[in-house]
Each structure stands twice: as C-alpha cells, then as structure tokens.
Scaffold this motif. Structure first.
Motif, PDB file in Angstrom:
ATOM      1  N   ASP A 132     -88.800  -7.921  37.645  1.00 14.99           N
ATOM      2  CA  ASP A 132     -88.767  -9.100  36.954  1.00 14.99           C
ATOM      3  C   ASP A 132     -88.914  -8.949  35.309  1.00 14.99           C
ATOM      4  O   ASP A 132     -89.816  -9.012  34.953  1.00 14.99           O
ATOM      5  N   LYS A 133     -87.787  -8.775  34.753  1.00 15.82           N
ATOM      6  CA  LYS A 133     -87.593  -8.477  33.316  1.00 15.82           C
ATOM      7  C   LYS A 133     -86.944  -9.816  32.786  1.00 15.82           C
ATOM      8  O   LYS A 133     -85.932 -10.599  33.046  1.00 15.82           O
ATOM      9  N   PRO A 134     -87.476 -10.406  31.629  1.00 11.19           N
ATOM     10  CA  PRO A 134     -87.291 -11.484  30.954  1.00 11.19           C
ATOM     11  C   PRO A 134     -85.868 -11.202  30.366  1.00 11.19           C
ATOM     12  O   PRO A 134     -85.825 -10.289  29.427  1.00 11.19           O
ATOM     13  N   ASP A 139     -85.254 -13.098  27.730  1.00 16.89           N
ATOM     14  CA  ASP A 139     -85.278 -13.432  26.167  1.00 16.89           C
ATOM     15  C   ASP A 139     -86.248 -12.352  25.813  1.00 16.89           C
ATOM     16  O   ASP A 139     -87.214 -12.687  24.865  1.00 16.89           O
ATOM     17  N   TRP A 140     -86.198 -11.015  26.167  1.00 17.59           N
ATOM     18  CA  TRP A 140     -87.232  -9.959  25.616  1.00 17.59           C
ATOM     19  C   TRP A 140     -87.093  -9.841  24.127  1.00 17.59           C
ATOM     20  O   TRP A 140     -88.076  -9.606  23.943  1.00 17.59           O
ATOM     21  N   TYR A 199     -89.952 -11.516  22.180  1.00 21.88           N
ATOM     22  CA  TYR A 199     -91.309 -11.229  22.398  1.00 21.88           C
ATOM     23  C   TYR A 199     -91.478 -10.095  21.214  1.00 21.88           C
ATOM     24  O   TYR A 199     -90.653  -9.156  20.896  1.00 21.88           O
ATOM     25  N   ARG A 221     -97.727 -10.491  28.750  1.00 26.08           N
ATOM     26  CA  ARG A 221     -96.556 -11.522  28.517  1.00 26.08           C
ATOM     27  C   ARG A 221     -97.065 -12.841  27.544  1.00 26.08           C
ATOM     28  O   ARG A 221     -96.672 -13.056  26.447  1.00 26.08           O
TER      29      ARG A 221
END
Lengths: 484, 484
Positions: free
Chosen positions: A118-120, A122-123, A126, A437
């Motif tokens: 479950d990797k975003p 839009d990293w 962050y 997160r």
C-alpha cells in the motif's frame, strides 16, 4: 472542443422514431460524461450525412434538446452542450448495463490478491518520504536524459526505432551492457546471452516462467521481495521459503530437491545483508550438488559506495548455472522500465520467445535513449553523484537513528539505499506506518516481505533514496515519537 | 575510450602468480572482444589500487603485454590496446566456459518453436516492400510526435513520469481513450474498464491468461494471426480452429462448449473480410447461447477509408461479454508498443494485476507522449493523411493486380492496409517469397496463418502500408513474373 461526428452511432435495432433515437443518443452522451458542457456538436448537415438520415430529422432533434436545456444554440456558430446541461452522476455507471456474465466463473485464473504494498502514488508530497525504489528528482540528471531522448527522437534513428523489431533488442543497448555494465560485476557475456527486459520485475517473471512448472521446486529467501513471491506462487511450483541471516541466504538450509534458487546476494531484499565471498562460493557448491540453477537478482548493484562490491555470483559461475537479473530502474528511474537477463544461450532463447509472445520488445525509444545516456558517460556521472548523496544521507540516518534510540536490523556492507529496521517487540508497524502518514512520514511496514501465515509485525524499511539529508533527523524523530 | 578500472576483476581462486593473473585477465578481455584496439587502460597506479596489489606488479604485467603486442605504451599518455592486438575470433565464445547445465532438462517450459514469421528487419532497404504492420516514415508526422515527446520530457511531467506507478496507467491517456477513441467505435467505457497494454499483442496475451486454463475451450479463426495461435497454444486450453468465409467467422460453426471466442470482425486477420452487421448480431447471440466470452481484436480500426466502419462488436454488447483489444501500433508506429483492453471491471482488475506482475506498467514517457499526440489533434490528422494515402495505394494496387492477372482472395469492405491473395493452385508461396526477395520484393507467405498439419501453400498477403504508390505497379509486375 468539437465533438467529432464519428463518435455518433445510432442503435440499428432501436424501436423509437429516428428523431427520438438521435435525442437519446446525445442525451446519453451528456449523462455519461462523454460530452461536456460547452463542447460543440457536429452541424446538422454533417450529422445527418454521417447517420444517413434527413437533415430536418437532426434539426428537430437538436431543437428538442435545446428546449430541454441539454443543448444551446449559438446562432450561426452552431449547437453546443448547454451550460445548464445535467451533470453526469458521480458514479459514472449510468449507461453501462449490468453484466450478464458471471465473472466468478468466467475468470479462469486470478492474479489479484497478491501482497501489493500500500504505497501512495503521491509520495513526493510527503515531507518525510523514507520510501524505497522511487526517483529523487533532485539527484537525477534530467538535462542530459532529455538531450539523449531528444537525440533519439531525431530523424536519423526514427525508422529503426519505430519499427516492429519482432523479438529483437536494440543492439546498441545490448552492446553497452555486454561491454561496460556487466564487466563491472565481473561478468563476461555475449549478445546471445543477454535479453533486455521491462525492468527487473519482468526479468524475474520471465525466468520463473521458463524454469518452473508445477513439478519443479523453487527456494526463495525469507523475507523477500513480495512481488517475486507472487510470481513464484503463480507458477504453482513447490516453493520453500528459506530464512536468511545476517549474511543473506544460508546455502545449507536450501532443501534437497530444489531446482531453482532465487537470491539477492549484493543487498538481500529487504534486509540489505551482503553475502560474503566465502558464502557465495558455498552457495555455488550447494547449487552444483543439487544440480540446481540460481537466479541472482542484483537489483541495486550500482549502489556500492562504502567499499568495492563483491563479484557477482554470476562472475564466479563456471557451470553456466547462474541467471543474472539486472535493472536500470534504481539507478536511472523506475518509469524507464528497463532491465536485463544474462544467462546461457538456450535459456535466453526461451525467455526471448516468451517475451515476444507477451509484449514483443521494450519500446525502441526507451532502449536507444538509455543506450545514449549510458554510452555518453552520463550514467557513470549520475551513479557517482547519487553514491555521494546516498553516502551522506546514510551517515545522517545512522546518526539520527542512534540519537533516537531506534534499532537497525540490517544494513548493506557496500551501501544500498535503505536500512532494515526493527521496532520493539509487539509493535505493529502496519499501524505505525498508517499513523505516521498523518504526520507526513512514509515508512514501509515489513509484514508483506515475509512468507507464512504469521509474519512478524515489528520490522520496517527506511530508505534514504528519496529524502533530502536535512529532512532526515526530523523524520527519524517523528518515527521515534510515534513508536513511544 | 578509456576502459573503466571497475571492469577488472581478479579471480580470487586463481593458482598462478598475481602478475600472470593480471596478464591473463587483460589478454582475455582483448580476446573476448571486450577491450578493443586503441582503447586506453587504467593507469598502473589506479589498477593496482583497485585490485589491491603493488604497483610494480601491474607495471610488470603491462610491460609483458607490450612485449607480446597486446598493449602499446604511449609514454606519458599511458597504455593502450595495441593496434596489432589479436582480433577476437569470429565466434565470440572463447572465454565463455562450456555449460555444465543440461538445458534440455533445466528448461521447464518451452516458448521457442512458434510460427515466428521470417520477416527481414531491414525491410526498408527492399525497393518493393509489400510488408505488413510496419511504419511508413514518409506518412508519419514525425515533427509533431517529436514535439509531443519533447514536451513530455519537460520538468513539469518529470516526477510523474519517472515514478514507479505500480499497477496504474497514465490517467491522461486513459481519459483520452475513454472520451475520444472508444466512442468512435460506439463503445462507452469508464476508466475502471480500460487497461493500457504493451500493444495489441500484450492485450491478447493478458486476456488469454486471465480467461483460459487447461480445462477451458477457445475458438479461434482459421486462418488467424499466428502469434495469437501460439499464445492460445501455450495456455494449453482446448483450441478449435474455425474456418472463416468471405464474411469472417461463421457463428454457427463455433463448437458447443466453447468458453472464449477470439475474432477480428473489422478486418479479419489475414483475409481482410469485414463481418456484416447481421452476422455481428448473430455472433453475439451465439456467444450468449454458449455463455461464452468474445475477445474482439480490432487491431486496425482507424483504417476505414472506403466507407464508415461498422460498429464494434463491443458496442453492440449488452451483456458485458465482449472484451475489446485495440492498438496504436498500426496507426502510430509499432515501436510505440501501446494498446488497450476494454472489458468489465472484474476482468480488467485481473488483467491489471497480471500486467503488474509481468512488467508493472508501460513506460510513463510513451503513455504521456501518446496522450499529447492524441489530444492535440495530431493523431486525427495523421489518420486522415494515412487514409488518403492508403486509399490511393489501394486503388493503384487493384489496377496493377488486375493488369497482371493476379487474384485477390480477400479485401476489407471499409479499407485496411492489405490484400489477401491467392496464387494458382500448387504454387508454393514460401518459395515464391524467397525468390522475390532476391528481386527486391517482399511478400508474406500465407502458410503460418493456418492451423493444422497441411496448411495450404497458395495464399499470400500484400500490404500497401509501407510501399509508395509509384513503386506498386513494378512490384506487382515482378510478383506476376516470378509466378509464371
């Protein structure tokens, strides 16, 4: 924007009058979101000719649609979708009829349900992205990459690169890999022993398909890259998960009867352990005794900045039993989707035929642009710059981790781009990652890397490939705070 | 070019003296073709530091190699591979030890041996290339493609396009396909029903993997695209080859018990037959009665220039049982490797997970550049220009074929890019094609398209997608001459 007349189709089996069917067709286009407010419709003349109906029928349909405020008329400019036209409903399924297919039955083989992390996407938004395997735009040599790609787009390469190459690779890229990339790992290979792939993922997938069947036995490291375990599971082979230690895969634990061994000697994925030379020889000896093959995933070999890297297993292989998978995804960028397989010619021939059947070949443009970037020396410069940055970040990480009292479970002897971390017992790093997160910090929980039904929950991975040095101390401090 | 010091590795288990091993290492590099005449070696200081040996050992090794004319010394410039150094043998297998692996046993699944057509990669050098499926550089809008690709290479798109997108597609490309490409075929689909693929080949491959198993039954047209038959054969499903007629696939001949039907209604591959509307409805009815799915390969739908194309099977499908495969390879260029699948969301989800496992996603750069090219209208202009050229060439072809007394076995009702030809009985078009190559003419023999052990030898395909009009009469004349 004008709606092209070719997008209009009348249902030939419709029951209503022609005019009503035209009205329905246009209203449905608006309600389904295909035609948007302000877009211009074809002229009545054009639409009538396209549909093979009289012009007056179309004019009457348009007039009715203006009356119901689906369309608006702008005099001689024509008809447009009205500014007051109904908006398509938020769930855009209105005009899609419910299936009469029982998909539970119709789907022969399932591929969903793997351990997709479950990797975003839009990293980059962050502030503290300890995310693994993404590009740091601040390190990449964008200007020279662009120049190489633009050169590739020139007239000179055009015919060669737009052609269907059937099952062939770009000879320039293959030659560079053979003459410059592989010798750095001590590997000597001829073009017939090299296959360009769509990244390391594709390389591992191809190797698994060619070598494994339901009757074969594969050994894989535990923990390991989850997508590799999914690939092996899909082959339905017998799969043994062999626990790694601080030196990587222990040869003596590989079960008897194993046909293919998947291993990551340079930087064990995900623990970062580097396999010492003596164990490399022992692993080759074990494979020879088993008459097994070894698939060596050297996904990160360029990131050896602490000391010279050990020679690849493949370079020590006198039997032809090692298949080597390399990647440009970590060192250039993952969106490039370029990697390669090196192995004996009979194996490469099968992998090449399979690749042709699955996708033909990686796009010529990407292969040639990479070949230019490599051969003009930009790649080596990029590796040096990246290595310097990673060395500094690693140093800052180690200091911050020590200062905050966190504990490292594994680190590469030669470098790499991440630490394998161990939280206090009973920590649930899935929950920890989720909480962080909200605090702007991305970490990678360790559970998906483990085989079995009860994966340990205390491990996590902290990568420094996409976070600037100056953000590291605060990021690590936030992790420590969340853990308390 | 300088040989990087990192490419030198000493065999740690070697028995000879250090100096001898260094000499061997360099001589082997030269004999294997890795180091070429005139290339510069690392300085003795650098190589000594890299290998961890004394500098004098390296100097002695270099001196010996100069004496044997492998190297030459240029004073203060250093050491270079000698201009008289031995050339590597023509078969570059000298330093690669013979395998101790029994590959006959080690390979679990074979993929070679399919009906790979014998098409020359240097087709553009033949004056009369009636070759199918390659790009005509004179028609392609190279300037605008280049502009779109260069725009994609800009800073703005960089982060998005270099990232690992896991299993996702470029949303801009998907939106364009949904809003503009599909409606031209009468198809309405939401993004969850669309998957971007590596060309139509990849789309068909993905569909076959998800839908077929050893227990399923597939029906395929006969003749058909040989690579599709190979894909289906590899799934080990029960496969029925259904003979096509002048209207394409006859629904009533599809065997009972069929689970999946593969068909090419727009332009039957390779006969070019266009399926009439009534038969399209009959085919859907037959599929409904069988509770079967249909995979519609619409590989060439843009090439409808004689009259408006029939609506796609998918547009007539009220049950969700049609899976639609499209491609940009024919209309843009094959090296692009971009196509798409359209189907119900449960199917697309499985195909997406499989694609992620096999290759993650098509490169972001290719997807976004195509999205720009499409959305800026260049694509439509290109299609119009191509259609005009094909219409003219087709006209010239028909005249030349009539003048030379050759006979057409199949042609598309709406256009297309080829004729399916029939030579006099007992003609062997394999031999004919080979003979014509010597005369500068490329034709495609028909045998590989047919199922069964005794494919007819009299058919061949003549495409006009890559040959200029003015060359057509002489090319056709040469074919007629060779046939006599």
């Amino acid at each position: 924007m004008a709606i092209p007349v070719e997008t209009f189709y009348l249902d030939a089996r419709g029951q209503a009058t022609l005019q009503a069917r035209i009205q329905q067709m246009i209203a449905q286009g608006i309600l389904s979101g295909r035609f948007r407010r302000g877009e211009k419709l074809p002229s009545t003349r054009k639409l009538a000719a396209h549909l093979g109906v009289s012009r007056i029928t179309v004019t009457l349909a348009y007039t009715e649609l203006v009356a119901s405020d689906y369309l608006m008329s702008r005099g001689r400019s024509g008809y447009f979708v009205s500014d007051n036209a109904p908006e398509p409903p938020p769930v855009p399924a209105l005009t899609v009829p419910a299936d009469r297919v029982d998909w539970t039955r119709a789907i022969g083989q399932r591929f969903t349900g793997g351990a997709a992390p479950d990797k975003p996407l839009d990293w980059a938004r962050y502030p503290y992205p300890f995310i693994y395997g993404q590009t740091d735009a601040s390190l990449f040599d964008h200007a020279n990459w662009r120049l190489c790609a633009v050169q590739t787009l020139g007239q000179r390469d055009f015919a060669a690169l737009t052609s269907d190459q059937y099952d062939q690779d770009d000879p320039q890229l293959v030659e560079f890999i053979a003459r410059h990339t592989l010798p750095r790992r001590g590997i000597i290979a001829t073009p017939s022993q090299i296959l360009v792939t769509m990244g390391a993922q594709n390389a591992l997938w191809l190797a698994a398909q060619v070598l494994l069947t339901q009757r074969r036995r594969a050994a894989v490291e535990d923990p390991c890259y989850p997508a590799l375990r999914d690939v092996l599971t899909h082959t339905r082979c017998h799969l043994s998960a062999v626990p790694v230690d601080g030196d990587g895969l222990p040869p003596e634990l590989i079960p008897d009867g194993t046909d293919v061994i998947f291993t990551t000697p340079s930087h064990q994925s995900p623990t970062s352990a580097t396999m010492p030379l003596a164990r490399r020889h022992a692993l080759l000896d074990r494979a020879r005794a088993l008459e097994a093959l070894i698939v060596e995933d050297d996904y990160e070999f360029e990131m050896a900045f602490l000391r010279a890297p050990s020679p690849a297993l493949k370079s020590l292989d006198e039997d032809g039993r090692v298949i080597y998978a390399g990647s440009f995804s970590k060192s250039l960028f993952p969106g490039l989707r370029l990697g390669y397989l090196v192995g004996s010619a009979p194996f490469i021939a099968e992998a090449r035929a399979l690749r042709a059947s699955v996708l033909r070949h990686p796009p010529g443009l990407m292969q040639r642009a990479a070949a230019y970037f490599l051969s003009l020396g930009h790649y080596d410069a990029l590796i040096r710059r990246t290595a310097r940055a990673y060395a500094e970040r690693r140093h800052v990480m180690e200091a911050a981790i020590a200062a905050e009292g966190l504990s490292i479970a594994g680190r590469g002897a030669h470098g790499g781009s991440s630490f394998w971390m161990q939280a206090p017992e009973d920590t649930d790093t899935d929950a920890l990652a989720l909480a962080l997160r909200g605090d702007g910090v991305l970490i990678e929980p360790g559970r998906p890397f483990f085989a079995g039904d009860a994966p340990p929950g205390r491990f996590y991975r902290l990568a420094y490939s996409s976070i600037p040095s100056e953000r590291i101390p605060e990021g690590v401090a936030r992790i420590a705070r969340a853990m308390r």
